[in-house]
Design a protein around this motif. Structure first.
Motif, PDB file in Angstrom:
ATOM      1  N   THR A 196       0.822  -1.167  -0.164  1.00 23.91           N
ATOM      2  CA  THR A 196       0.000   0.325  -0.196  1.00 23.91           C
ATOM      3  C   THR A 196       0.893   1.335   0.075  1.00 23.91           C
ATOM      4  O   THR A 196       1.960   1.753   0.923  1.00 23.91           O
ATOM      5  CB  THR A 196      -0.391   0.329   1.588  1.00 23.91           C
ATOM      6  N   GLY A 198       3.359   4.535   0.584  1.00 20.23           N
ATOM      7  CA  GLY A 198       2.524   4.235   2.024  1.00 20.23           C
ATOM      8  C   GLY A 198       3.407   3.577   3.420  1.00 20.23           C
ATOM      9  O   GLY A 198       3.619   3.983   4.052  1.00 20.23           O
ATOM     10  N   ARG A 199       3.416   2.028   2.969  1.00 21.76           N
ATOM     11  CA  ARG A 199       2.738   1.501   3.743  1.00 21.76           C
ATOM     12  C   ARG A 199       4.506   1.376   4.378  1.00 21.76           C
ATOM     13  O   ARG A 199       5.222   1.172   5.614  1.00 21.76           O
ATOM     14  CB  ARG A 199       2.649  -0.049   3.840  1.00 21.76           C
ATOM     15  N   SER A 201       8.315   3.365   4.272  1.00 21.71           N
ATOM     16  CA  SER A 201       8.658   4.729   4.290  1.00 21.71           C
ATOM     17  C   SER A 201      10.108   5.129   2.804  1.00 21.71           C
ATOM     18  O   SER A 201      10.153   4.414   2.690  1.00 21.71           O
ATOM     19  CB  SER A 201       9.839   4.880   5.208  1.00 21.71           C
ATOM     20  N   HIS A 235       5.125   3.271  10.667  1.00 23.89           N
ATOM     21  CA  HIS A 235       5.265   4.667   9.867  1.00 23.89           C
ATOM     22  C   HIS A 235       7.125   5.085  10.681  1.00 23.89           C
ATOM     23  O   HIS A 235       7.700   4.751  11.239  1.00 23.89           O
ATOM     24  CB  HIS A 235       4.335   5.491  11.164  1.00 23.89           C
ATOM     25  N   THR A 241       4.212  10.919   4.884  1.00 24.69           N
ATOM     26  CA  THR A 241       3.441  10.296   4.786  1.00 24.69           C
ATOM     27  C   THR A 241       3.286   9.195   4.817  1.00 24.69           C
ATOM     28  O   THR A 241       2.763   8.091   4.536  1.00 24.69           O
ATOM     29  CB  THR A 241       3.407  10.761   3.027  1.00 24.69           C
ATOM     30  N   SER A 242       4.578   8.070   5.353  1.00 21.60           N
ATOM     31  CA  SER A 242       3.893   6.954   6.213  1.00 21.60           C
ATOM     32  C   SER A 242       3.393   6.506   7.150  1.00 21.60           C
ATOM     33  O   SER A 242       2.614   7.147   7.423  1.00 21.60           O
ATOM     34  CB  SER A 242       5.492   6.669   6.726  1.00 21.60           C
ATOM     35  N   GLN A 243       2.538   5.334   6.944  1.00 26.62           N
ATOM     36  CA  GLN A 243       1.437   4.872   7.544  1.00 26.62           C
ATOM     37  C   GLN A 243       1.811   4.178   8.767  1.00 26.62           C
ATOM     38  O   GLN A 243       2.929   3.924   8.758  1.00 26.62           O
ATOM     39  CB  GLN A 243       0.561   3.306   6.317  1.00 26.62           C
ATOM     40  N   LYS A 440      -6.112  -1.896   0.569  1.00 29.33           N
ATOM     41  CA  LYS A 440      -5.672  -0.762   1.414  1.00 29.33           C
ATOM     42  C   LYS A 440      -5.178  -1.250   2.888  1.00 29.33           C
ATOM     43  O   LYS A 440      -5.996  -1.697   3.476  1.00 29.33           O
ATOM     44  CB  LYS A 440      -5.523   0.657   1.043  1.00 29.33           C
ATOM     45  N   GLY A 441      -3.408  -1.690   3.123  1.00 35.56           N
ATOM     46  CA  GLY A 441      -3.641  -2.355   4.589  1.00 35.56           C
ATOM     47  C   GLY A 441      -3.509  -3.641   4.306  1.00 35.56           C
ATOM     48  O   GLY A 441      -3.401  -4.097   5.414  1.00 35.56           O
TER      49      GLY A 441
END
Length: 468
Positions: A196, A198-199, A201, A235, A241-243, A440-441
């Motif tokens: 996904t 942003g998953r 970095s 993150h 923008t990272s998740q 997503k995810g």
């Protein structure tokens, strides 16, 4: 210690058990990898630069720590390599561009630092297309496909695909903006995960198009892809923008299709797709049914507009990313990357807005579809790796280029995760690639599906016969 004859082709999770049980030494494994690189890579050209001193230093440190009872992670002591767009402290990062041949970062990219902290060993930096776009710079020798040197090795993570398939590293970290993890995996018989958006970095990764760039693992199995993702995902304070982090427990992932709903769009899967690839996908569908999954007939949102728009969409963002050096140093750019940036600089704001609206429309429609499904099945591309002559014709044929990327680029635009898998060989002995697309995810579900295929097939264990 006697080393296994197939040591260089072990999957990471297999090698990890041998290292942690002290049956194999990180130093011996690293030395064997460096020897194989020295023997084979002069003909494959997969490495932009090898870092033997650093690799042996890290391997010795891993060996000492493991001997003292300290295991940083399951990756401790395993030799990996990185696409040459990830910053590596005190080691040149050129992104396939002679313009940056002397660029030496002070710090590691986040993915590199996370793997270093996990105890992984860095063998070197892997060759790539110029700036991560379509073609290699004319002054750089393109990597050779180990299955057949007359055929494409994939782009832009070409060196990653070649080195991992040839047993010159146990896995690699690549990037994917329009298919650049999945194309080399399909061409070289590997498993690749585009997470996904942003998953993982992107801090310290050379930018092609910020909203389309994805960072992910290129491996020999779906289990290994999950193995790597569990370390590099999460993150990063240096990448806004990272998740958020996610816990991915590798042993806890069910490796069956039981209960999974997989969408099949027969019309989409046959749109210019070679019959041999369609037949291979039918075999995957049988595995899904036999494994307890449910095949649902669906209609995928039209991918034509986002595929046609992809180059312009990418070009605008690439022009922004290269503003410091282009057009100021345009003469040092190759023709393909120049054309992309020029196109981006010339596009009007109104035309770019239309592209963004098409992207939002496609993404929303896909989200709605995946609300009813767990996965979509697709090929990676409509045919196996083309010859170099066939590939050269794509640049002058927009429709042929759209068809090449119609199963990959739309999911860079939407940001949905995909896993690319080997699905057999053509009659001529070239690997073919299929993929699952998820919510997503949903990387754990993607890897589960990949493991389910690889539990009942041996496609991912096929190796280039011309290499020993």
């Amino acid at each position: 210690m006697n080393l296994p004859s197939d040591l260089h082709y072990l999957e990471m999770h297999e090698l990890s058990l041998l290292i942690r049980s002290r049956k194999l030494s990180p130093v011996e494994v690293t030395e064997a990898q460096l020897a194989r690189i020295a023997e084979l890579d002069p003909g494959l050209h997969s490495y932009a630069r090898v870092t033997p001193e650093l690799a042996l230093q890290q391997a010795r440190a891993a060996e000492r720590e493991l001997a003292d009872g300290t295991c940083r992670s399951p990756l401790h002591g395993i030799p990996l390599a990185y696409k040459d767009l990830f910053d590596t402290a005190q080691v040149v990062t050129a992104a396939g561009m002679p313009l940056h041949a002397s660029r030496i970062p002070d710090q590691d990219a986040t993915v590199v630092s996370r793997l270093r902290e996990a105890g992984a060993v860095m063998l070197g930096k892997l060759q790539m297309t110029e700036g991560a776009f379509a073609l290699h710079h004319p002054d750089i020798t393109a990597p050779n496909n180990p299955w057949h040197p007359g055929h494409w090795a994939g782009a832009s993570s070409s060196g990653c695909g070649v080195a991992t398939a040839a047993g010159l590293c146990y896995a690699s970290i690549g990037s994917d903006t329009g298919g650049s993890i999945r194309f080399p995996c399909a061409a070289n018989g590997l498993t690749g995960l585009k997470p996904t958006w942003g998953r993982v970095s992107r801090q310290g990764a050379f930018e092609l198009a910020a909203s389309l760039d994805h960072v992910g693992p290129m491996t020999r199995s779906a289990r290994d892809a999950l193995f790597l993702l569990s370390t590099i995902a999460g993150h990063d304070l240096l990448d806004a923008t990272s998740q958020p982090s996610v816990c991915l427990e590798v042993p806890g992932i069910d490796d069956s299709f039981r209960g999974l709903r997989v969408g099949i769009d027969e019309r989409w899967l046959s749109d210019g797709v070679d019959p041999v690839i369609q037949q291979a996908l039918q075999q995957v569908m049988a595995m899904i049914r036999d494994g307890g999954g449910k095949l649902l007939s669906i209609r995928v949102p039209d991918t034509r507009a986002v595929s046609q728009n992809w180059e312009a969409h990418c070009g605008v963002q690439t022009a922004v990313a290269h503003a410091e050096t282009y057009p100021l140093r345009a003469r040092q750019y190759g023709p393909a990357l120049r054309r992309l940036i020029d196109g981006g600089r010339e596009l009007s704001g109104m035309d770019y807005q239309r592209i963004l609206l098409d992207a939002q429309r496609f993404t929303g429609q896909l989200e709605m579809l995946l609300y009813e499904l767990d996965l979509l099945l697709a090929p990676v591309q409509p045919y196996a790796a083309p010859t170099h002559e066939q590939l050269s014709g794509l640049a002058s044929d927009p429709e042929a280029n759209r068809r090449l990327i119609q199963f990959t680029a739309p999911f860079n635009v939407s940001g949905h995760p995909c896993i690319s898998l080997p699905i057999g060989l053509t009659p001529g002995g070239l690997p073919m690639g299929g993929q699952f697309i998820g919510r997503k995810g949903g990387e754990a579900t993607l890897c589960r599906a990949g493991m389910a295929v690889q539990r009942v097939s041996d496609w991912h264990r096929l190796r280039p016969q011309r290499l020993k």
